[in-house]
Design an enzyme around this catalytic site. Structure first.
Site, short mmCIF file in Angstrom:
data_model
loop_
_atom_site.label_atom_id
_atom_site.label_comp_id
_atom_site.label_asym_id
_atom_site.label_seq_id
_atom_site.Cartn_x
_atom_site.Cartn_y
_atom_site.Cartn_z
N SER A 108 3.33 -2.06 10.52
CA SER A 108 4.77 -2.13 10.75
C SER A 108 5.36 -3.52 10.46
O SER A 108 6.32 -3.95 11.11
CB SER A 108 5.13 -1.67 12.17
N LYS A 151 0.11 4.25 -0.28
CA LYS A 151 -0.53 5.44 0.33
C LYS A 151 -0.30 6.67 -0.56
O LYS A 151 -0.22 6.53 -1.78
CB LYS A 151 -0.02 5.64 1.76
N GLU A 153 -6.80 4.67 8.08
CA GLU A 153 -6.60 6.10 7.79
C GLU A 153 -7.87 6.68 7.16
O GLU A 153 -8.21 7.84 7.40
CB GLU A 153 -5.38 6.27 6.87
N GLY A 173 2.30 2.26 10.85
CA GLY A 173 3.23 3.37 10.69
C GLY A 173 3.94 3.78 11.97
O GLY A 173 4.58 4.83 12.02
N GLU A 198 -5.36 -5.04 10.68
CA GLU A 198 -4.33 -4.01 10.89
C GLU A 198 -4.62 -3.27 12.20
O GLU A 198 -5.43 -2.33 12.22
CB GLU A 198 -4.36 -3.00 9.73
N HIS A 202 -9.45 1.16 5.07
CA HIS A 202 -8.17 1.35 5.75
C HIS A 202 -8.39 2.27 6.94
O HIS A 202 -9.18 3.21 6.86
CB HIS A 202 -7.14 1.94 4.79
N ASN A 235 0.87 -1.18 0.00
CA ASN A 235 0.00 0.00 0.00
C ASN A 235 0.91 1.24 0.00
O ASN A 235 1.49 1.58 1.02
CB ASN A 235 -0.88 -0.05 1.26
P1 PGA Z 1 2.77 0.28 7.71
O1 PGA Z 1 1.32 0.47 7.08
O2 PGA Z 1 3.32 -0.99 7.15
O3 PGA Z 1 3.54 1.50 7.29
O4 PGA Z 1 2.58 0.21 9.19
C1 PGA Z 1 0.48 -0.63 6.85
C2 PGA Z 1 -0.81 -0.15 6.26
O5 PGA Z 1 -1.25 0.95 6.62
O6 PGA Z 1 -1.42 -0.82 5.40
#
Ligand code: PGA
Length: 251
Positions: free
Chosen positions: A214, A12, A98, A174, A168, A96, A10
């Protein structure tokens, strides 16, 4: 049957087009040198890159990060599932954290988005996960069950079998703090059990449940070794070709 193993990157809101094209080519080259064994590799860039990346590699499929609730019409700035499909993508991330947090996406909106995806022959990657506060209050199982029930459990068996789930934990996205393999496995087993209660053994045992938060080249091996973890949804580490490919080879 076993679930398909999947590693999805992803991206983003990162990279401009030239950077995205280079990163994609680098990943593709590395996979040509050392092919992924029985792993579906998906790259999920910004909408505006979809058409450039779709069909560019024989081994990398393309997905979108979001889609509109509505099918078409006067919704300025929105991108429909049909448009995404017509650009050559095969997958769409729905829900997601976010999007849930910054764009107020609710489970009921996500139920409609997953419907749009499935009507257009796109596989939704439906994201679920609890916040740190919810986990500390011991509500994580309830949160996950509600997200599943309200977001995807309206689907009939046959249609649900096309859905991919990504667990997640919000506190791990992140942040550099990964769920331990034991924590992740516990949640993935719970998710599979919840799917089993709704749809039965065959569907539950076939459903790909990805871990995200992460996940990186160092910890992927341990996470992917867990019996109910069928791959990863990778954010930060998908922006570095070597790291992303190492994750793909971590099964
Ligand atoms: P990350 O994000 O690997 O940077 O923690 C995962 C995601 O948001 O899909």
């Amino acid at each position: 049957m076993k679930p398909i193993k999947i590693v999805a990157g992803n991206w983003k809101m990162n990279n401009i087009l030239s950077e995205g094209l280079s990163l994609f080519s680098e990943i593709d080259e590395l996979l040509k040198r050392k092919p992924a064994k029985d792993v579906k590799v998906i790259i999920i860039p910004s909408f505006v890159f979809l058409r450039y990346l779709a069909g560019r590699s024989e081994v990398i499929a393309i997905g979108a990060q979001n889609c509109a609730v509505e099918a078409s019409g006067a919704f300025t700035g929105e991108v429909s599932a049909a448009m995404i499909k017509s650009a050559g993508a095969e997958y769409v991330i729905a829900g997601h954290s976010e999007r849930r947090t910054y764009f107020n996406e609710t489970n009921s909106m996500l139920a409609k988005k997953t419907d749009q995806c499935l009507k257009n022959n796109l596989a939704p990657i439906y994201c679920i996960g609890e916040t740190g506060n919810e986990r500390n209050a011991n509500k994580h199982f309830d949160v996950i069950k509600k997200q599943l029930t309200e977001g995807v459990f309206h689907l009939n068996k046959e249609v649900f079998s096309k859905v991919i789930i990504a667990y997640e934990p919000v506190w791990a996205i992140g942040t550099g703090v990964t769920a331990s393999p034991a924590q992740a496995q516990e949640m993935h087993a719970f998710i599979r059990k919840t799917i089993n209660e709704k749809y039965g053994d065959a569907i539950a045992n076939n459903c790909s449940i990805l871990y995200g938060g992460s996940c990186n080249a160092q910890n992927a091996k341990e996470l992917f070794a867990c019996p109910d973890i069928d791959g990863g949804l990778i954010g930060g580490a998908s922006l570095k070709a070597a790291d992303f490919v190492q994750i793909i080879h971590s099964f």
